[in-house]
Design an enzyme around this catalytic site. Structure first.
Site, PDB file in Angstrom:
ATOM      1  N   GLU A   1     119.899  50.674  97.693  1.00  0.00           N
ATOM      2  CA  GLU A   1     118.958  49.587  98.030  1.00  0.00           C
ATOM      3  C   GLU A   1     118.243  49.827  99.357  1.00  0.00           C
ATOM      4  O   GLU A   1     118.366  49.047 100.308  1.00  0.00           O
ATOM      5  CB  GLU A   1     119.705  48.256  98.049  1.00  0.00           C
ATOM      6  CG  GLU A   1     120.305  47.899  96.694  1.00  0.00           C
ATOM      7  CD  GLU A   1     120.918  46.506  96.632  1.00  0.00           C
ATOM      8  OE1 GLU A   1     121.374  45.995  97.674  1.00  0.00           O
ATOM      9  OE2 GLU A   1     120.953  45.928  95.531  1.00  0.00           O
TER      10      GLU A   1
ATOM     11  N   GLU B   1     122.918  48.543  88.976  1.00  0.00           N
ATOM     12  CA  GLU B   1     123.694  47.346  89.329  1.00  0.00           C
ATOM     13  C   GLU B   1     123.086  46.153  88.623  1.00  0.00           C
ATOM     14  O   GLU B   1     121.857  45.989  88.638  1.00  0.00           O
ATOM     15  CB  GLU B   1     123.651  47.058  90.838  1.00  0.00           C
ATOM     16  CG  GLU B   1     124.553  47.891  91.672  1.00  0.00           C
ATOM     17  CD  GLU B   1     124.553  47.465  93.134  1.00  0.00           C
ATOM     18  OE1 GLU B   1     124.440  46.253  93.412  1.00  0.00           O
ATOM     19  OE2 GLU B   1     124.654  48.352  93.998  1.00  0.00           O
TER      20      GLU B   1
END
Ligand code: BG6
Length: 488
Positions: free
Chosen positions: A191, A386
């Protein structure tokens, strides 16, 4: 004619974890302290809110001096360090094709600055990859998942300093050489766009290095360094493991306009740049034109070295891995609106969506839209690395956990993934977050559970650590066995 989408053969079903949320053993095997080891537990009354630290060096030193009275769950994780064999066997039973883990950088280079790696740390991941191989599970490995060696943070302000780019490149090359026959799927940073909201977590930036009033500029300088580090790692990976696939991950976020008002629509468009700035650079190989105006208007100057532009241009990703948990709503500033929950991105409430117990707005159709957006913008393979629902689970007297809410969440997202594949999206795989319960990133609690496998441990580290199967275990097992056809 009704159109029937299908998951392709060889679709990579699995689950995802990070070193600092599962391993524990924070001071064993020659490991150095990482930035995650000084992140504290969030008290029960604050559990549904976000408490992402952005400390000063003094605060970190103070934590280190007084730490025996405090709770640091990322130091104990779920003791995957000692339980990895049992855990991987359970994932095999689930039918996993792939398992995403991260390497703890400070296990390999305790301070981050050493020339020679820590053999004990390298050997640990050898054992983990060998265990996966034994069970036919393909490793998907992140180099830096929300942690860097603490020393790099305190001495250099993490990736804010250029030196750390080279320390990272050295670390990346070391693990590429070591695991070149064992790992073919790599992710550089978890991320990466999170640094705009939480600069300490993924980059190690601490307050002391940021000149007065220059936090936004410091974030973009840090972003530039991570993007250069990403390009260097991609170059090294392609040279050392020619048959590997390497990507850089973003938080996959889709923003809707609060109303059809053109300025709300433009606000949503602008908010998407928090993701697209990063994906544009590492996929297209250059800074997007919209950033020139943004930098000028915000008085931001990013130092670039000669050669950086070429490096970014020549070393783009093979695929785009991203997380997806929720969608957001954007509005022009004067519009107002009630805030919704989330661990990093701050968003407005969407009246059409339900939310998790932590206020994260559940939006499966948003995933289909986002998959299509990425696909149409970049025409690169995608990987959802995810996705999942953090929830309170109740253990029944007989030890079972009935979690229909988790199955509902995942089912509705898998249905939309399938539709996106039908739309023409090239999707490689899907790894749900935390297939075994783990420590939460944002609140460091255990009570927020994502797993198919229950771990008997409370927020303070009490419990037997025994693993047991929830109802969703048998459900996901069926989903994988049927390659996404049986979602009932
Ligand atoms: C992602 C992170 O943002 O969200 C994970 O990559 C994290 O590390 C996951 O655990 C869920 O967030 P949380 O705060 O519920 O643990």
């Amino acid at each position: 004619m009704t159109f029937q989408a299908k998951f392709p053969q060889g679709f990579l079903w699995g689950g995802a974890t990070s070193a600092n949320q599962v391993e524990g053993a924070y001071n064993l095997g020659g490991k150095g302290l990482s930035t995650a080891d000084v992140v504290e537990f969030v008290e029960p009354e604050d559990r549904t809110s976000m408490k992402i630290p952005f400390p000063s060096i003094d605060e970190i030193n103070n934590i280190l001096k007084t730490d025996e009275n405090r709770v640091f769950p990322k130091r104990f994780g779920i003791d995957f360090y000692h339980n990895y064999k049992e855990d991987i066997a359970l994932l095999k039973e689930l039918g996993f094709k792939t398992f995403r883990i991260s390497i703890g950088w400070a296990r390999i280079f305790p301070n981050g600055t050493e020339t020679e790696p820590n053999e004990e740390g390298l050997a640990f991941y050898d054992r983990v990859f060998d265990e996966m191989k034994k069970h036919g599970i393909e490793p998907l490995v992140t180099l830096s998942h929300y942690e860097i060696p603490l020393h790099l943070s305190k001495e250099y302000g993490g990736f804010y300093s250029r030196e750390v780019v080279d320390y990272f490149a050295h670390y990346a090359k070391t693990v590429f050489h070591r695991y070149k026959d064992k790992v073919k799927y790599w992710i550089t940073f978890n991320e990466i766009n999170s640094l705009l909201m939480a600069p300490y977590i993924g980059t190690g930036l601490v307050q002391d290095f940021v000149p007065e009033g220059k936090l936004l500029e410091a974030k973009y300088q840090t972003a530039h360094h991570q993007l250069v580090a990403n390009a260097k790692a991609i170059k090294a990976c392609h040279e050392i493991i020619p048959d590997a696939q390497i990507g850089c991950m973003v938080i996959g976020m889709i923003n809707y306009p609060m109303s059809p008002h053109p300025e709300d629509a433009f606000a949503a468009h602008q908010d998407m740049h928090k993701t697209f700035f990063f994906t544009d650079v590492f996929t297209r190989g250059a800074y997007p034109s919209y950033m020139k105006r943004f930098f000028a208007e915000n008085n931001i100057h990013v130092n670039m070295e000669i050669g950086d532009e070429k490096l970014l241009r020549d070393n783009t990703v093979d695929y785009i891995p991203f997380s997806y948990y929720m969608s957001g709503v954007s509005a022009r500033p004067e519009q107002g609106g009630e805030k919704a929950g989330g661990n990093l991105l701050s968003n407005l409430k969407n009246p059409y969506l339900e939310a998790s117990d932590w206020g994260w707005q559940i939006d499966p159709v948003g995933l289909r839209t986002l998959l299509n957006m990425f696909h149409e913008r970049y025409e690169k393979p995608l990987f959802i690395v995810e996705n999942g629902l953090g929830a309170f689970d109740k253990v029944e007297e007989d030890g079972s956990v009935h979690d229909p809410y988790r199955m509902d969440y995942l089912r509705s997202h898998i249905e939309q993934m399938k539709e996106a594949i039908g739309d023409g999206v090239d999707l490689w795989g899907y790894t749900t977050w935390g297939p075994i319960d783990l420590v939460s990133f944002s609140t460091s609690e255990m009570s927020k559970r994502y797993g198919f496998i229950y771990v008997d441990q409370d927020d303070y580290g009490n419990g037997s650590l025994k693993r047991s199967k929830k109802d969703s275990f048998y459900w996901y097992q069926k989903v994988i066995a049927s390659n996404g056809e049986d979602l009932a």
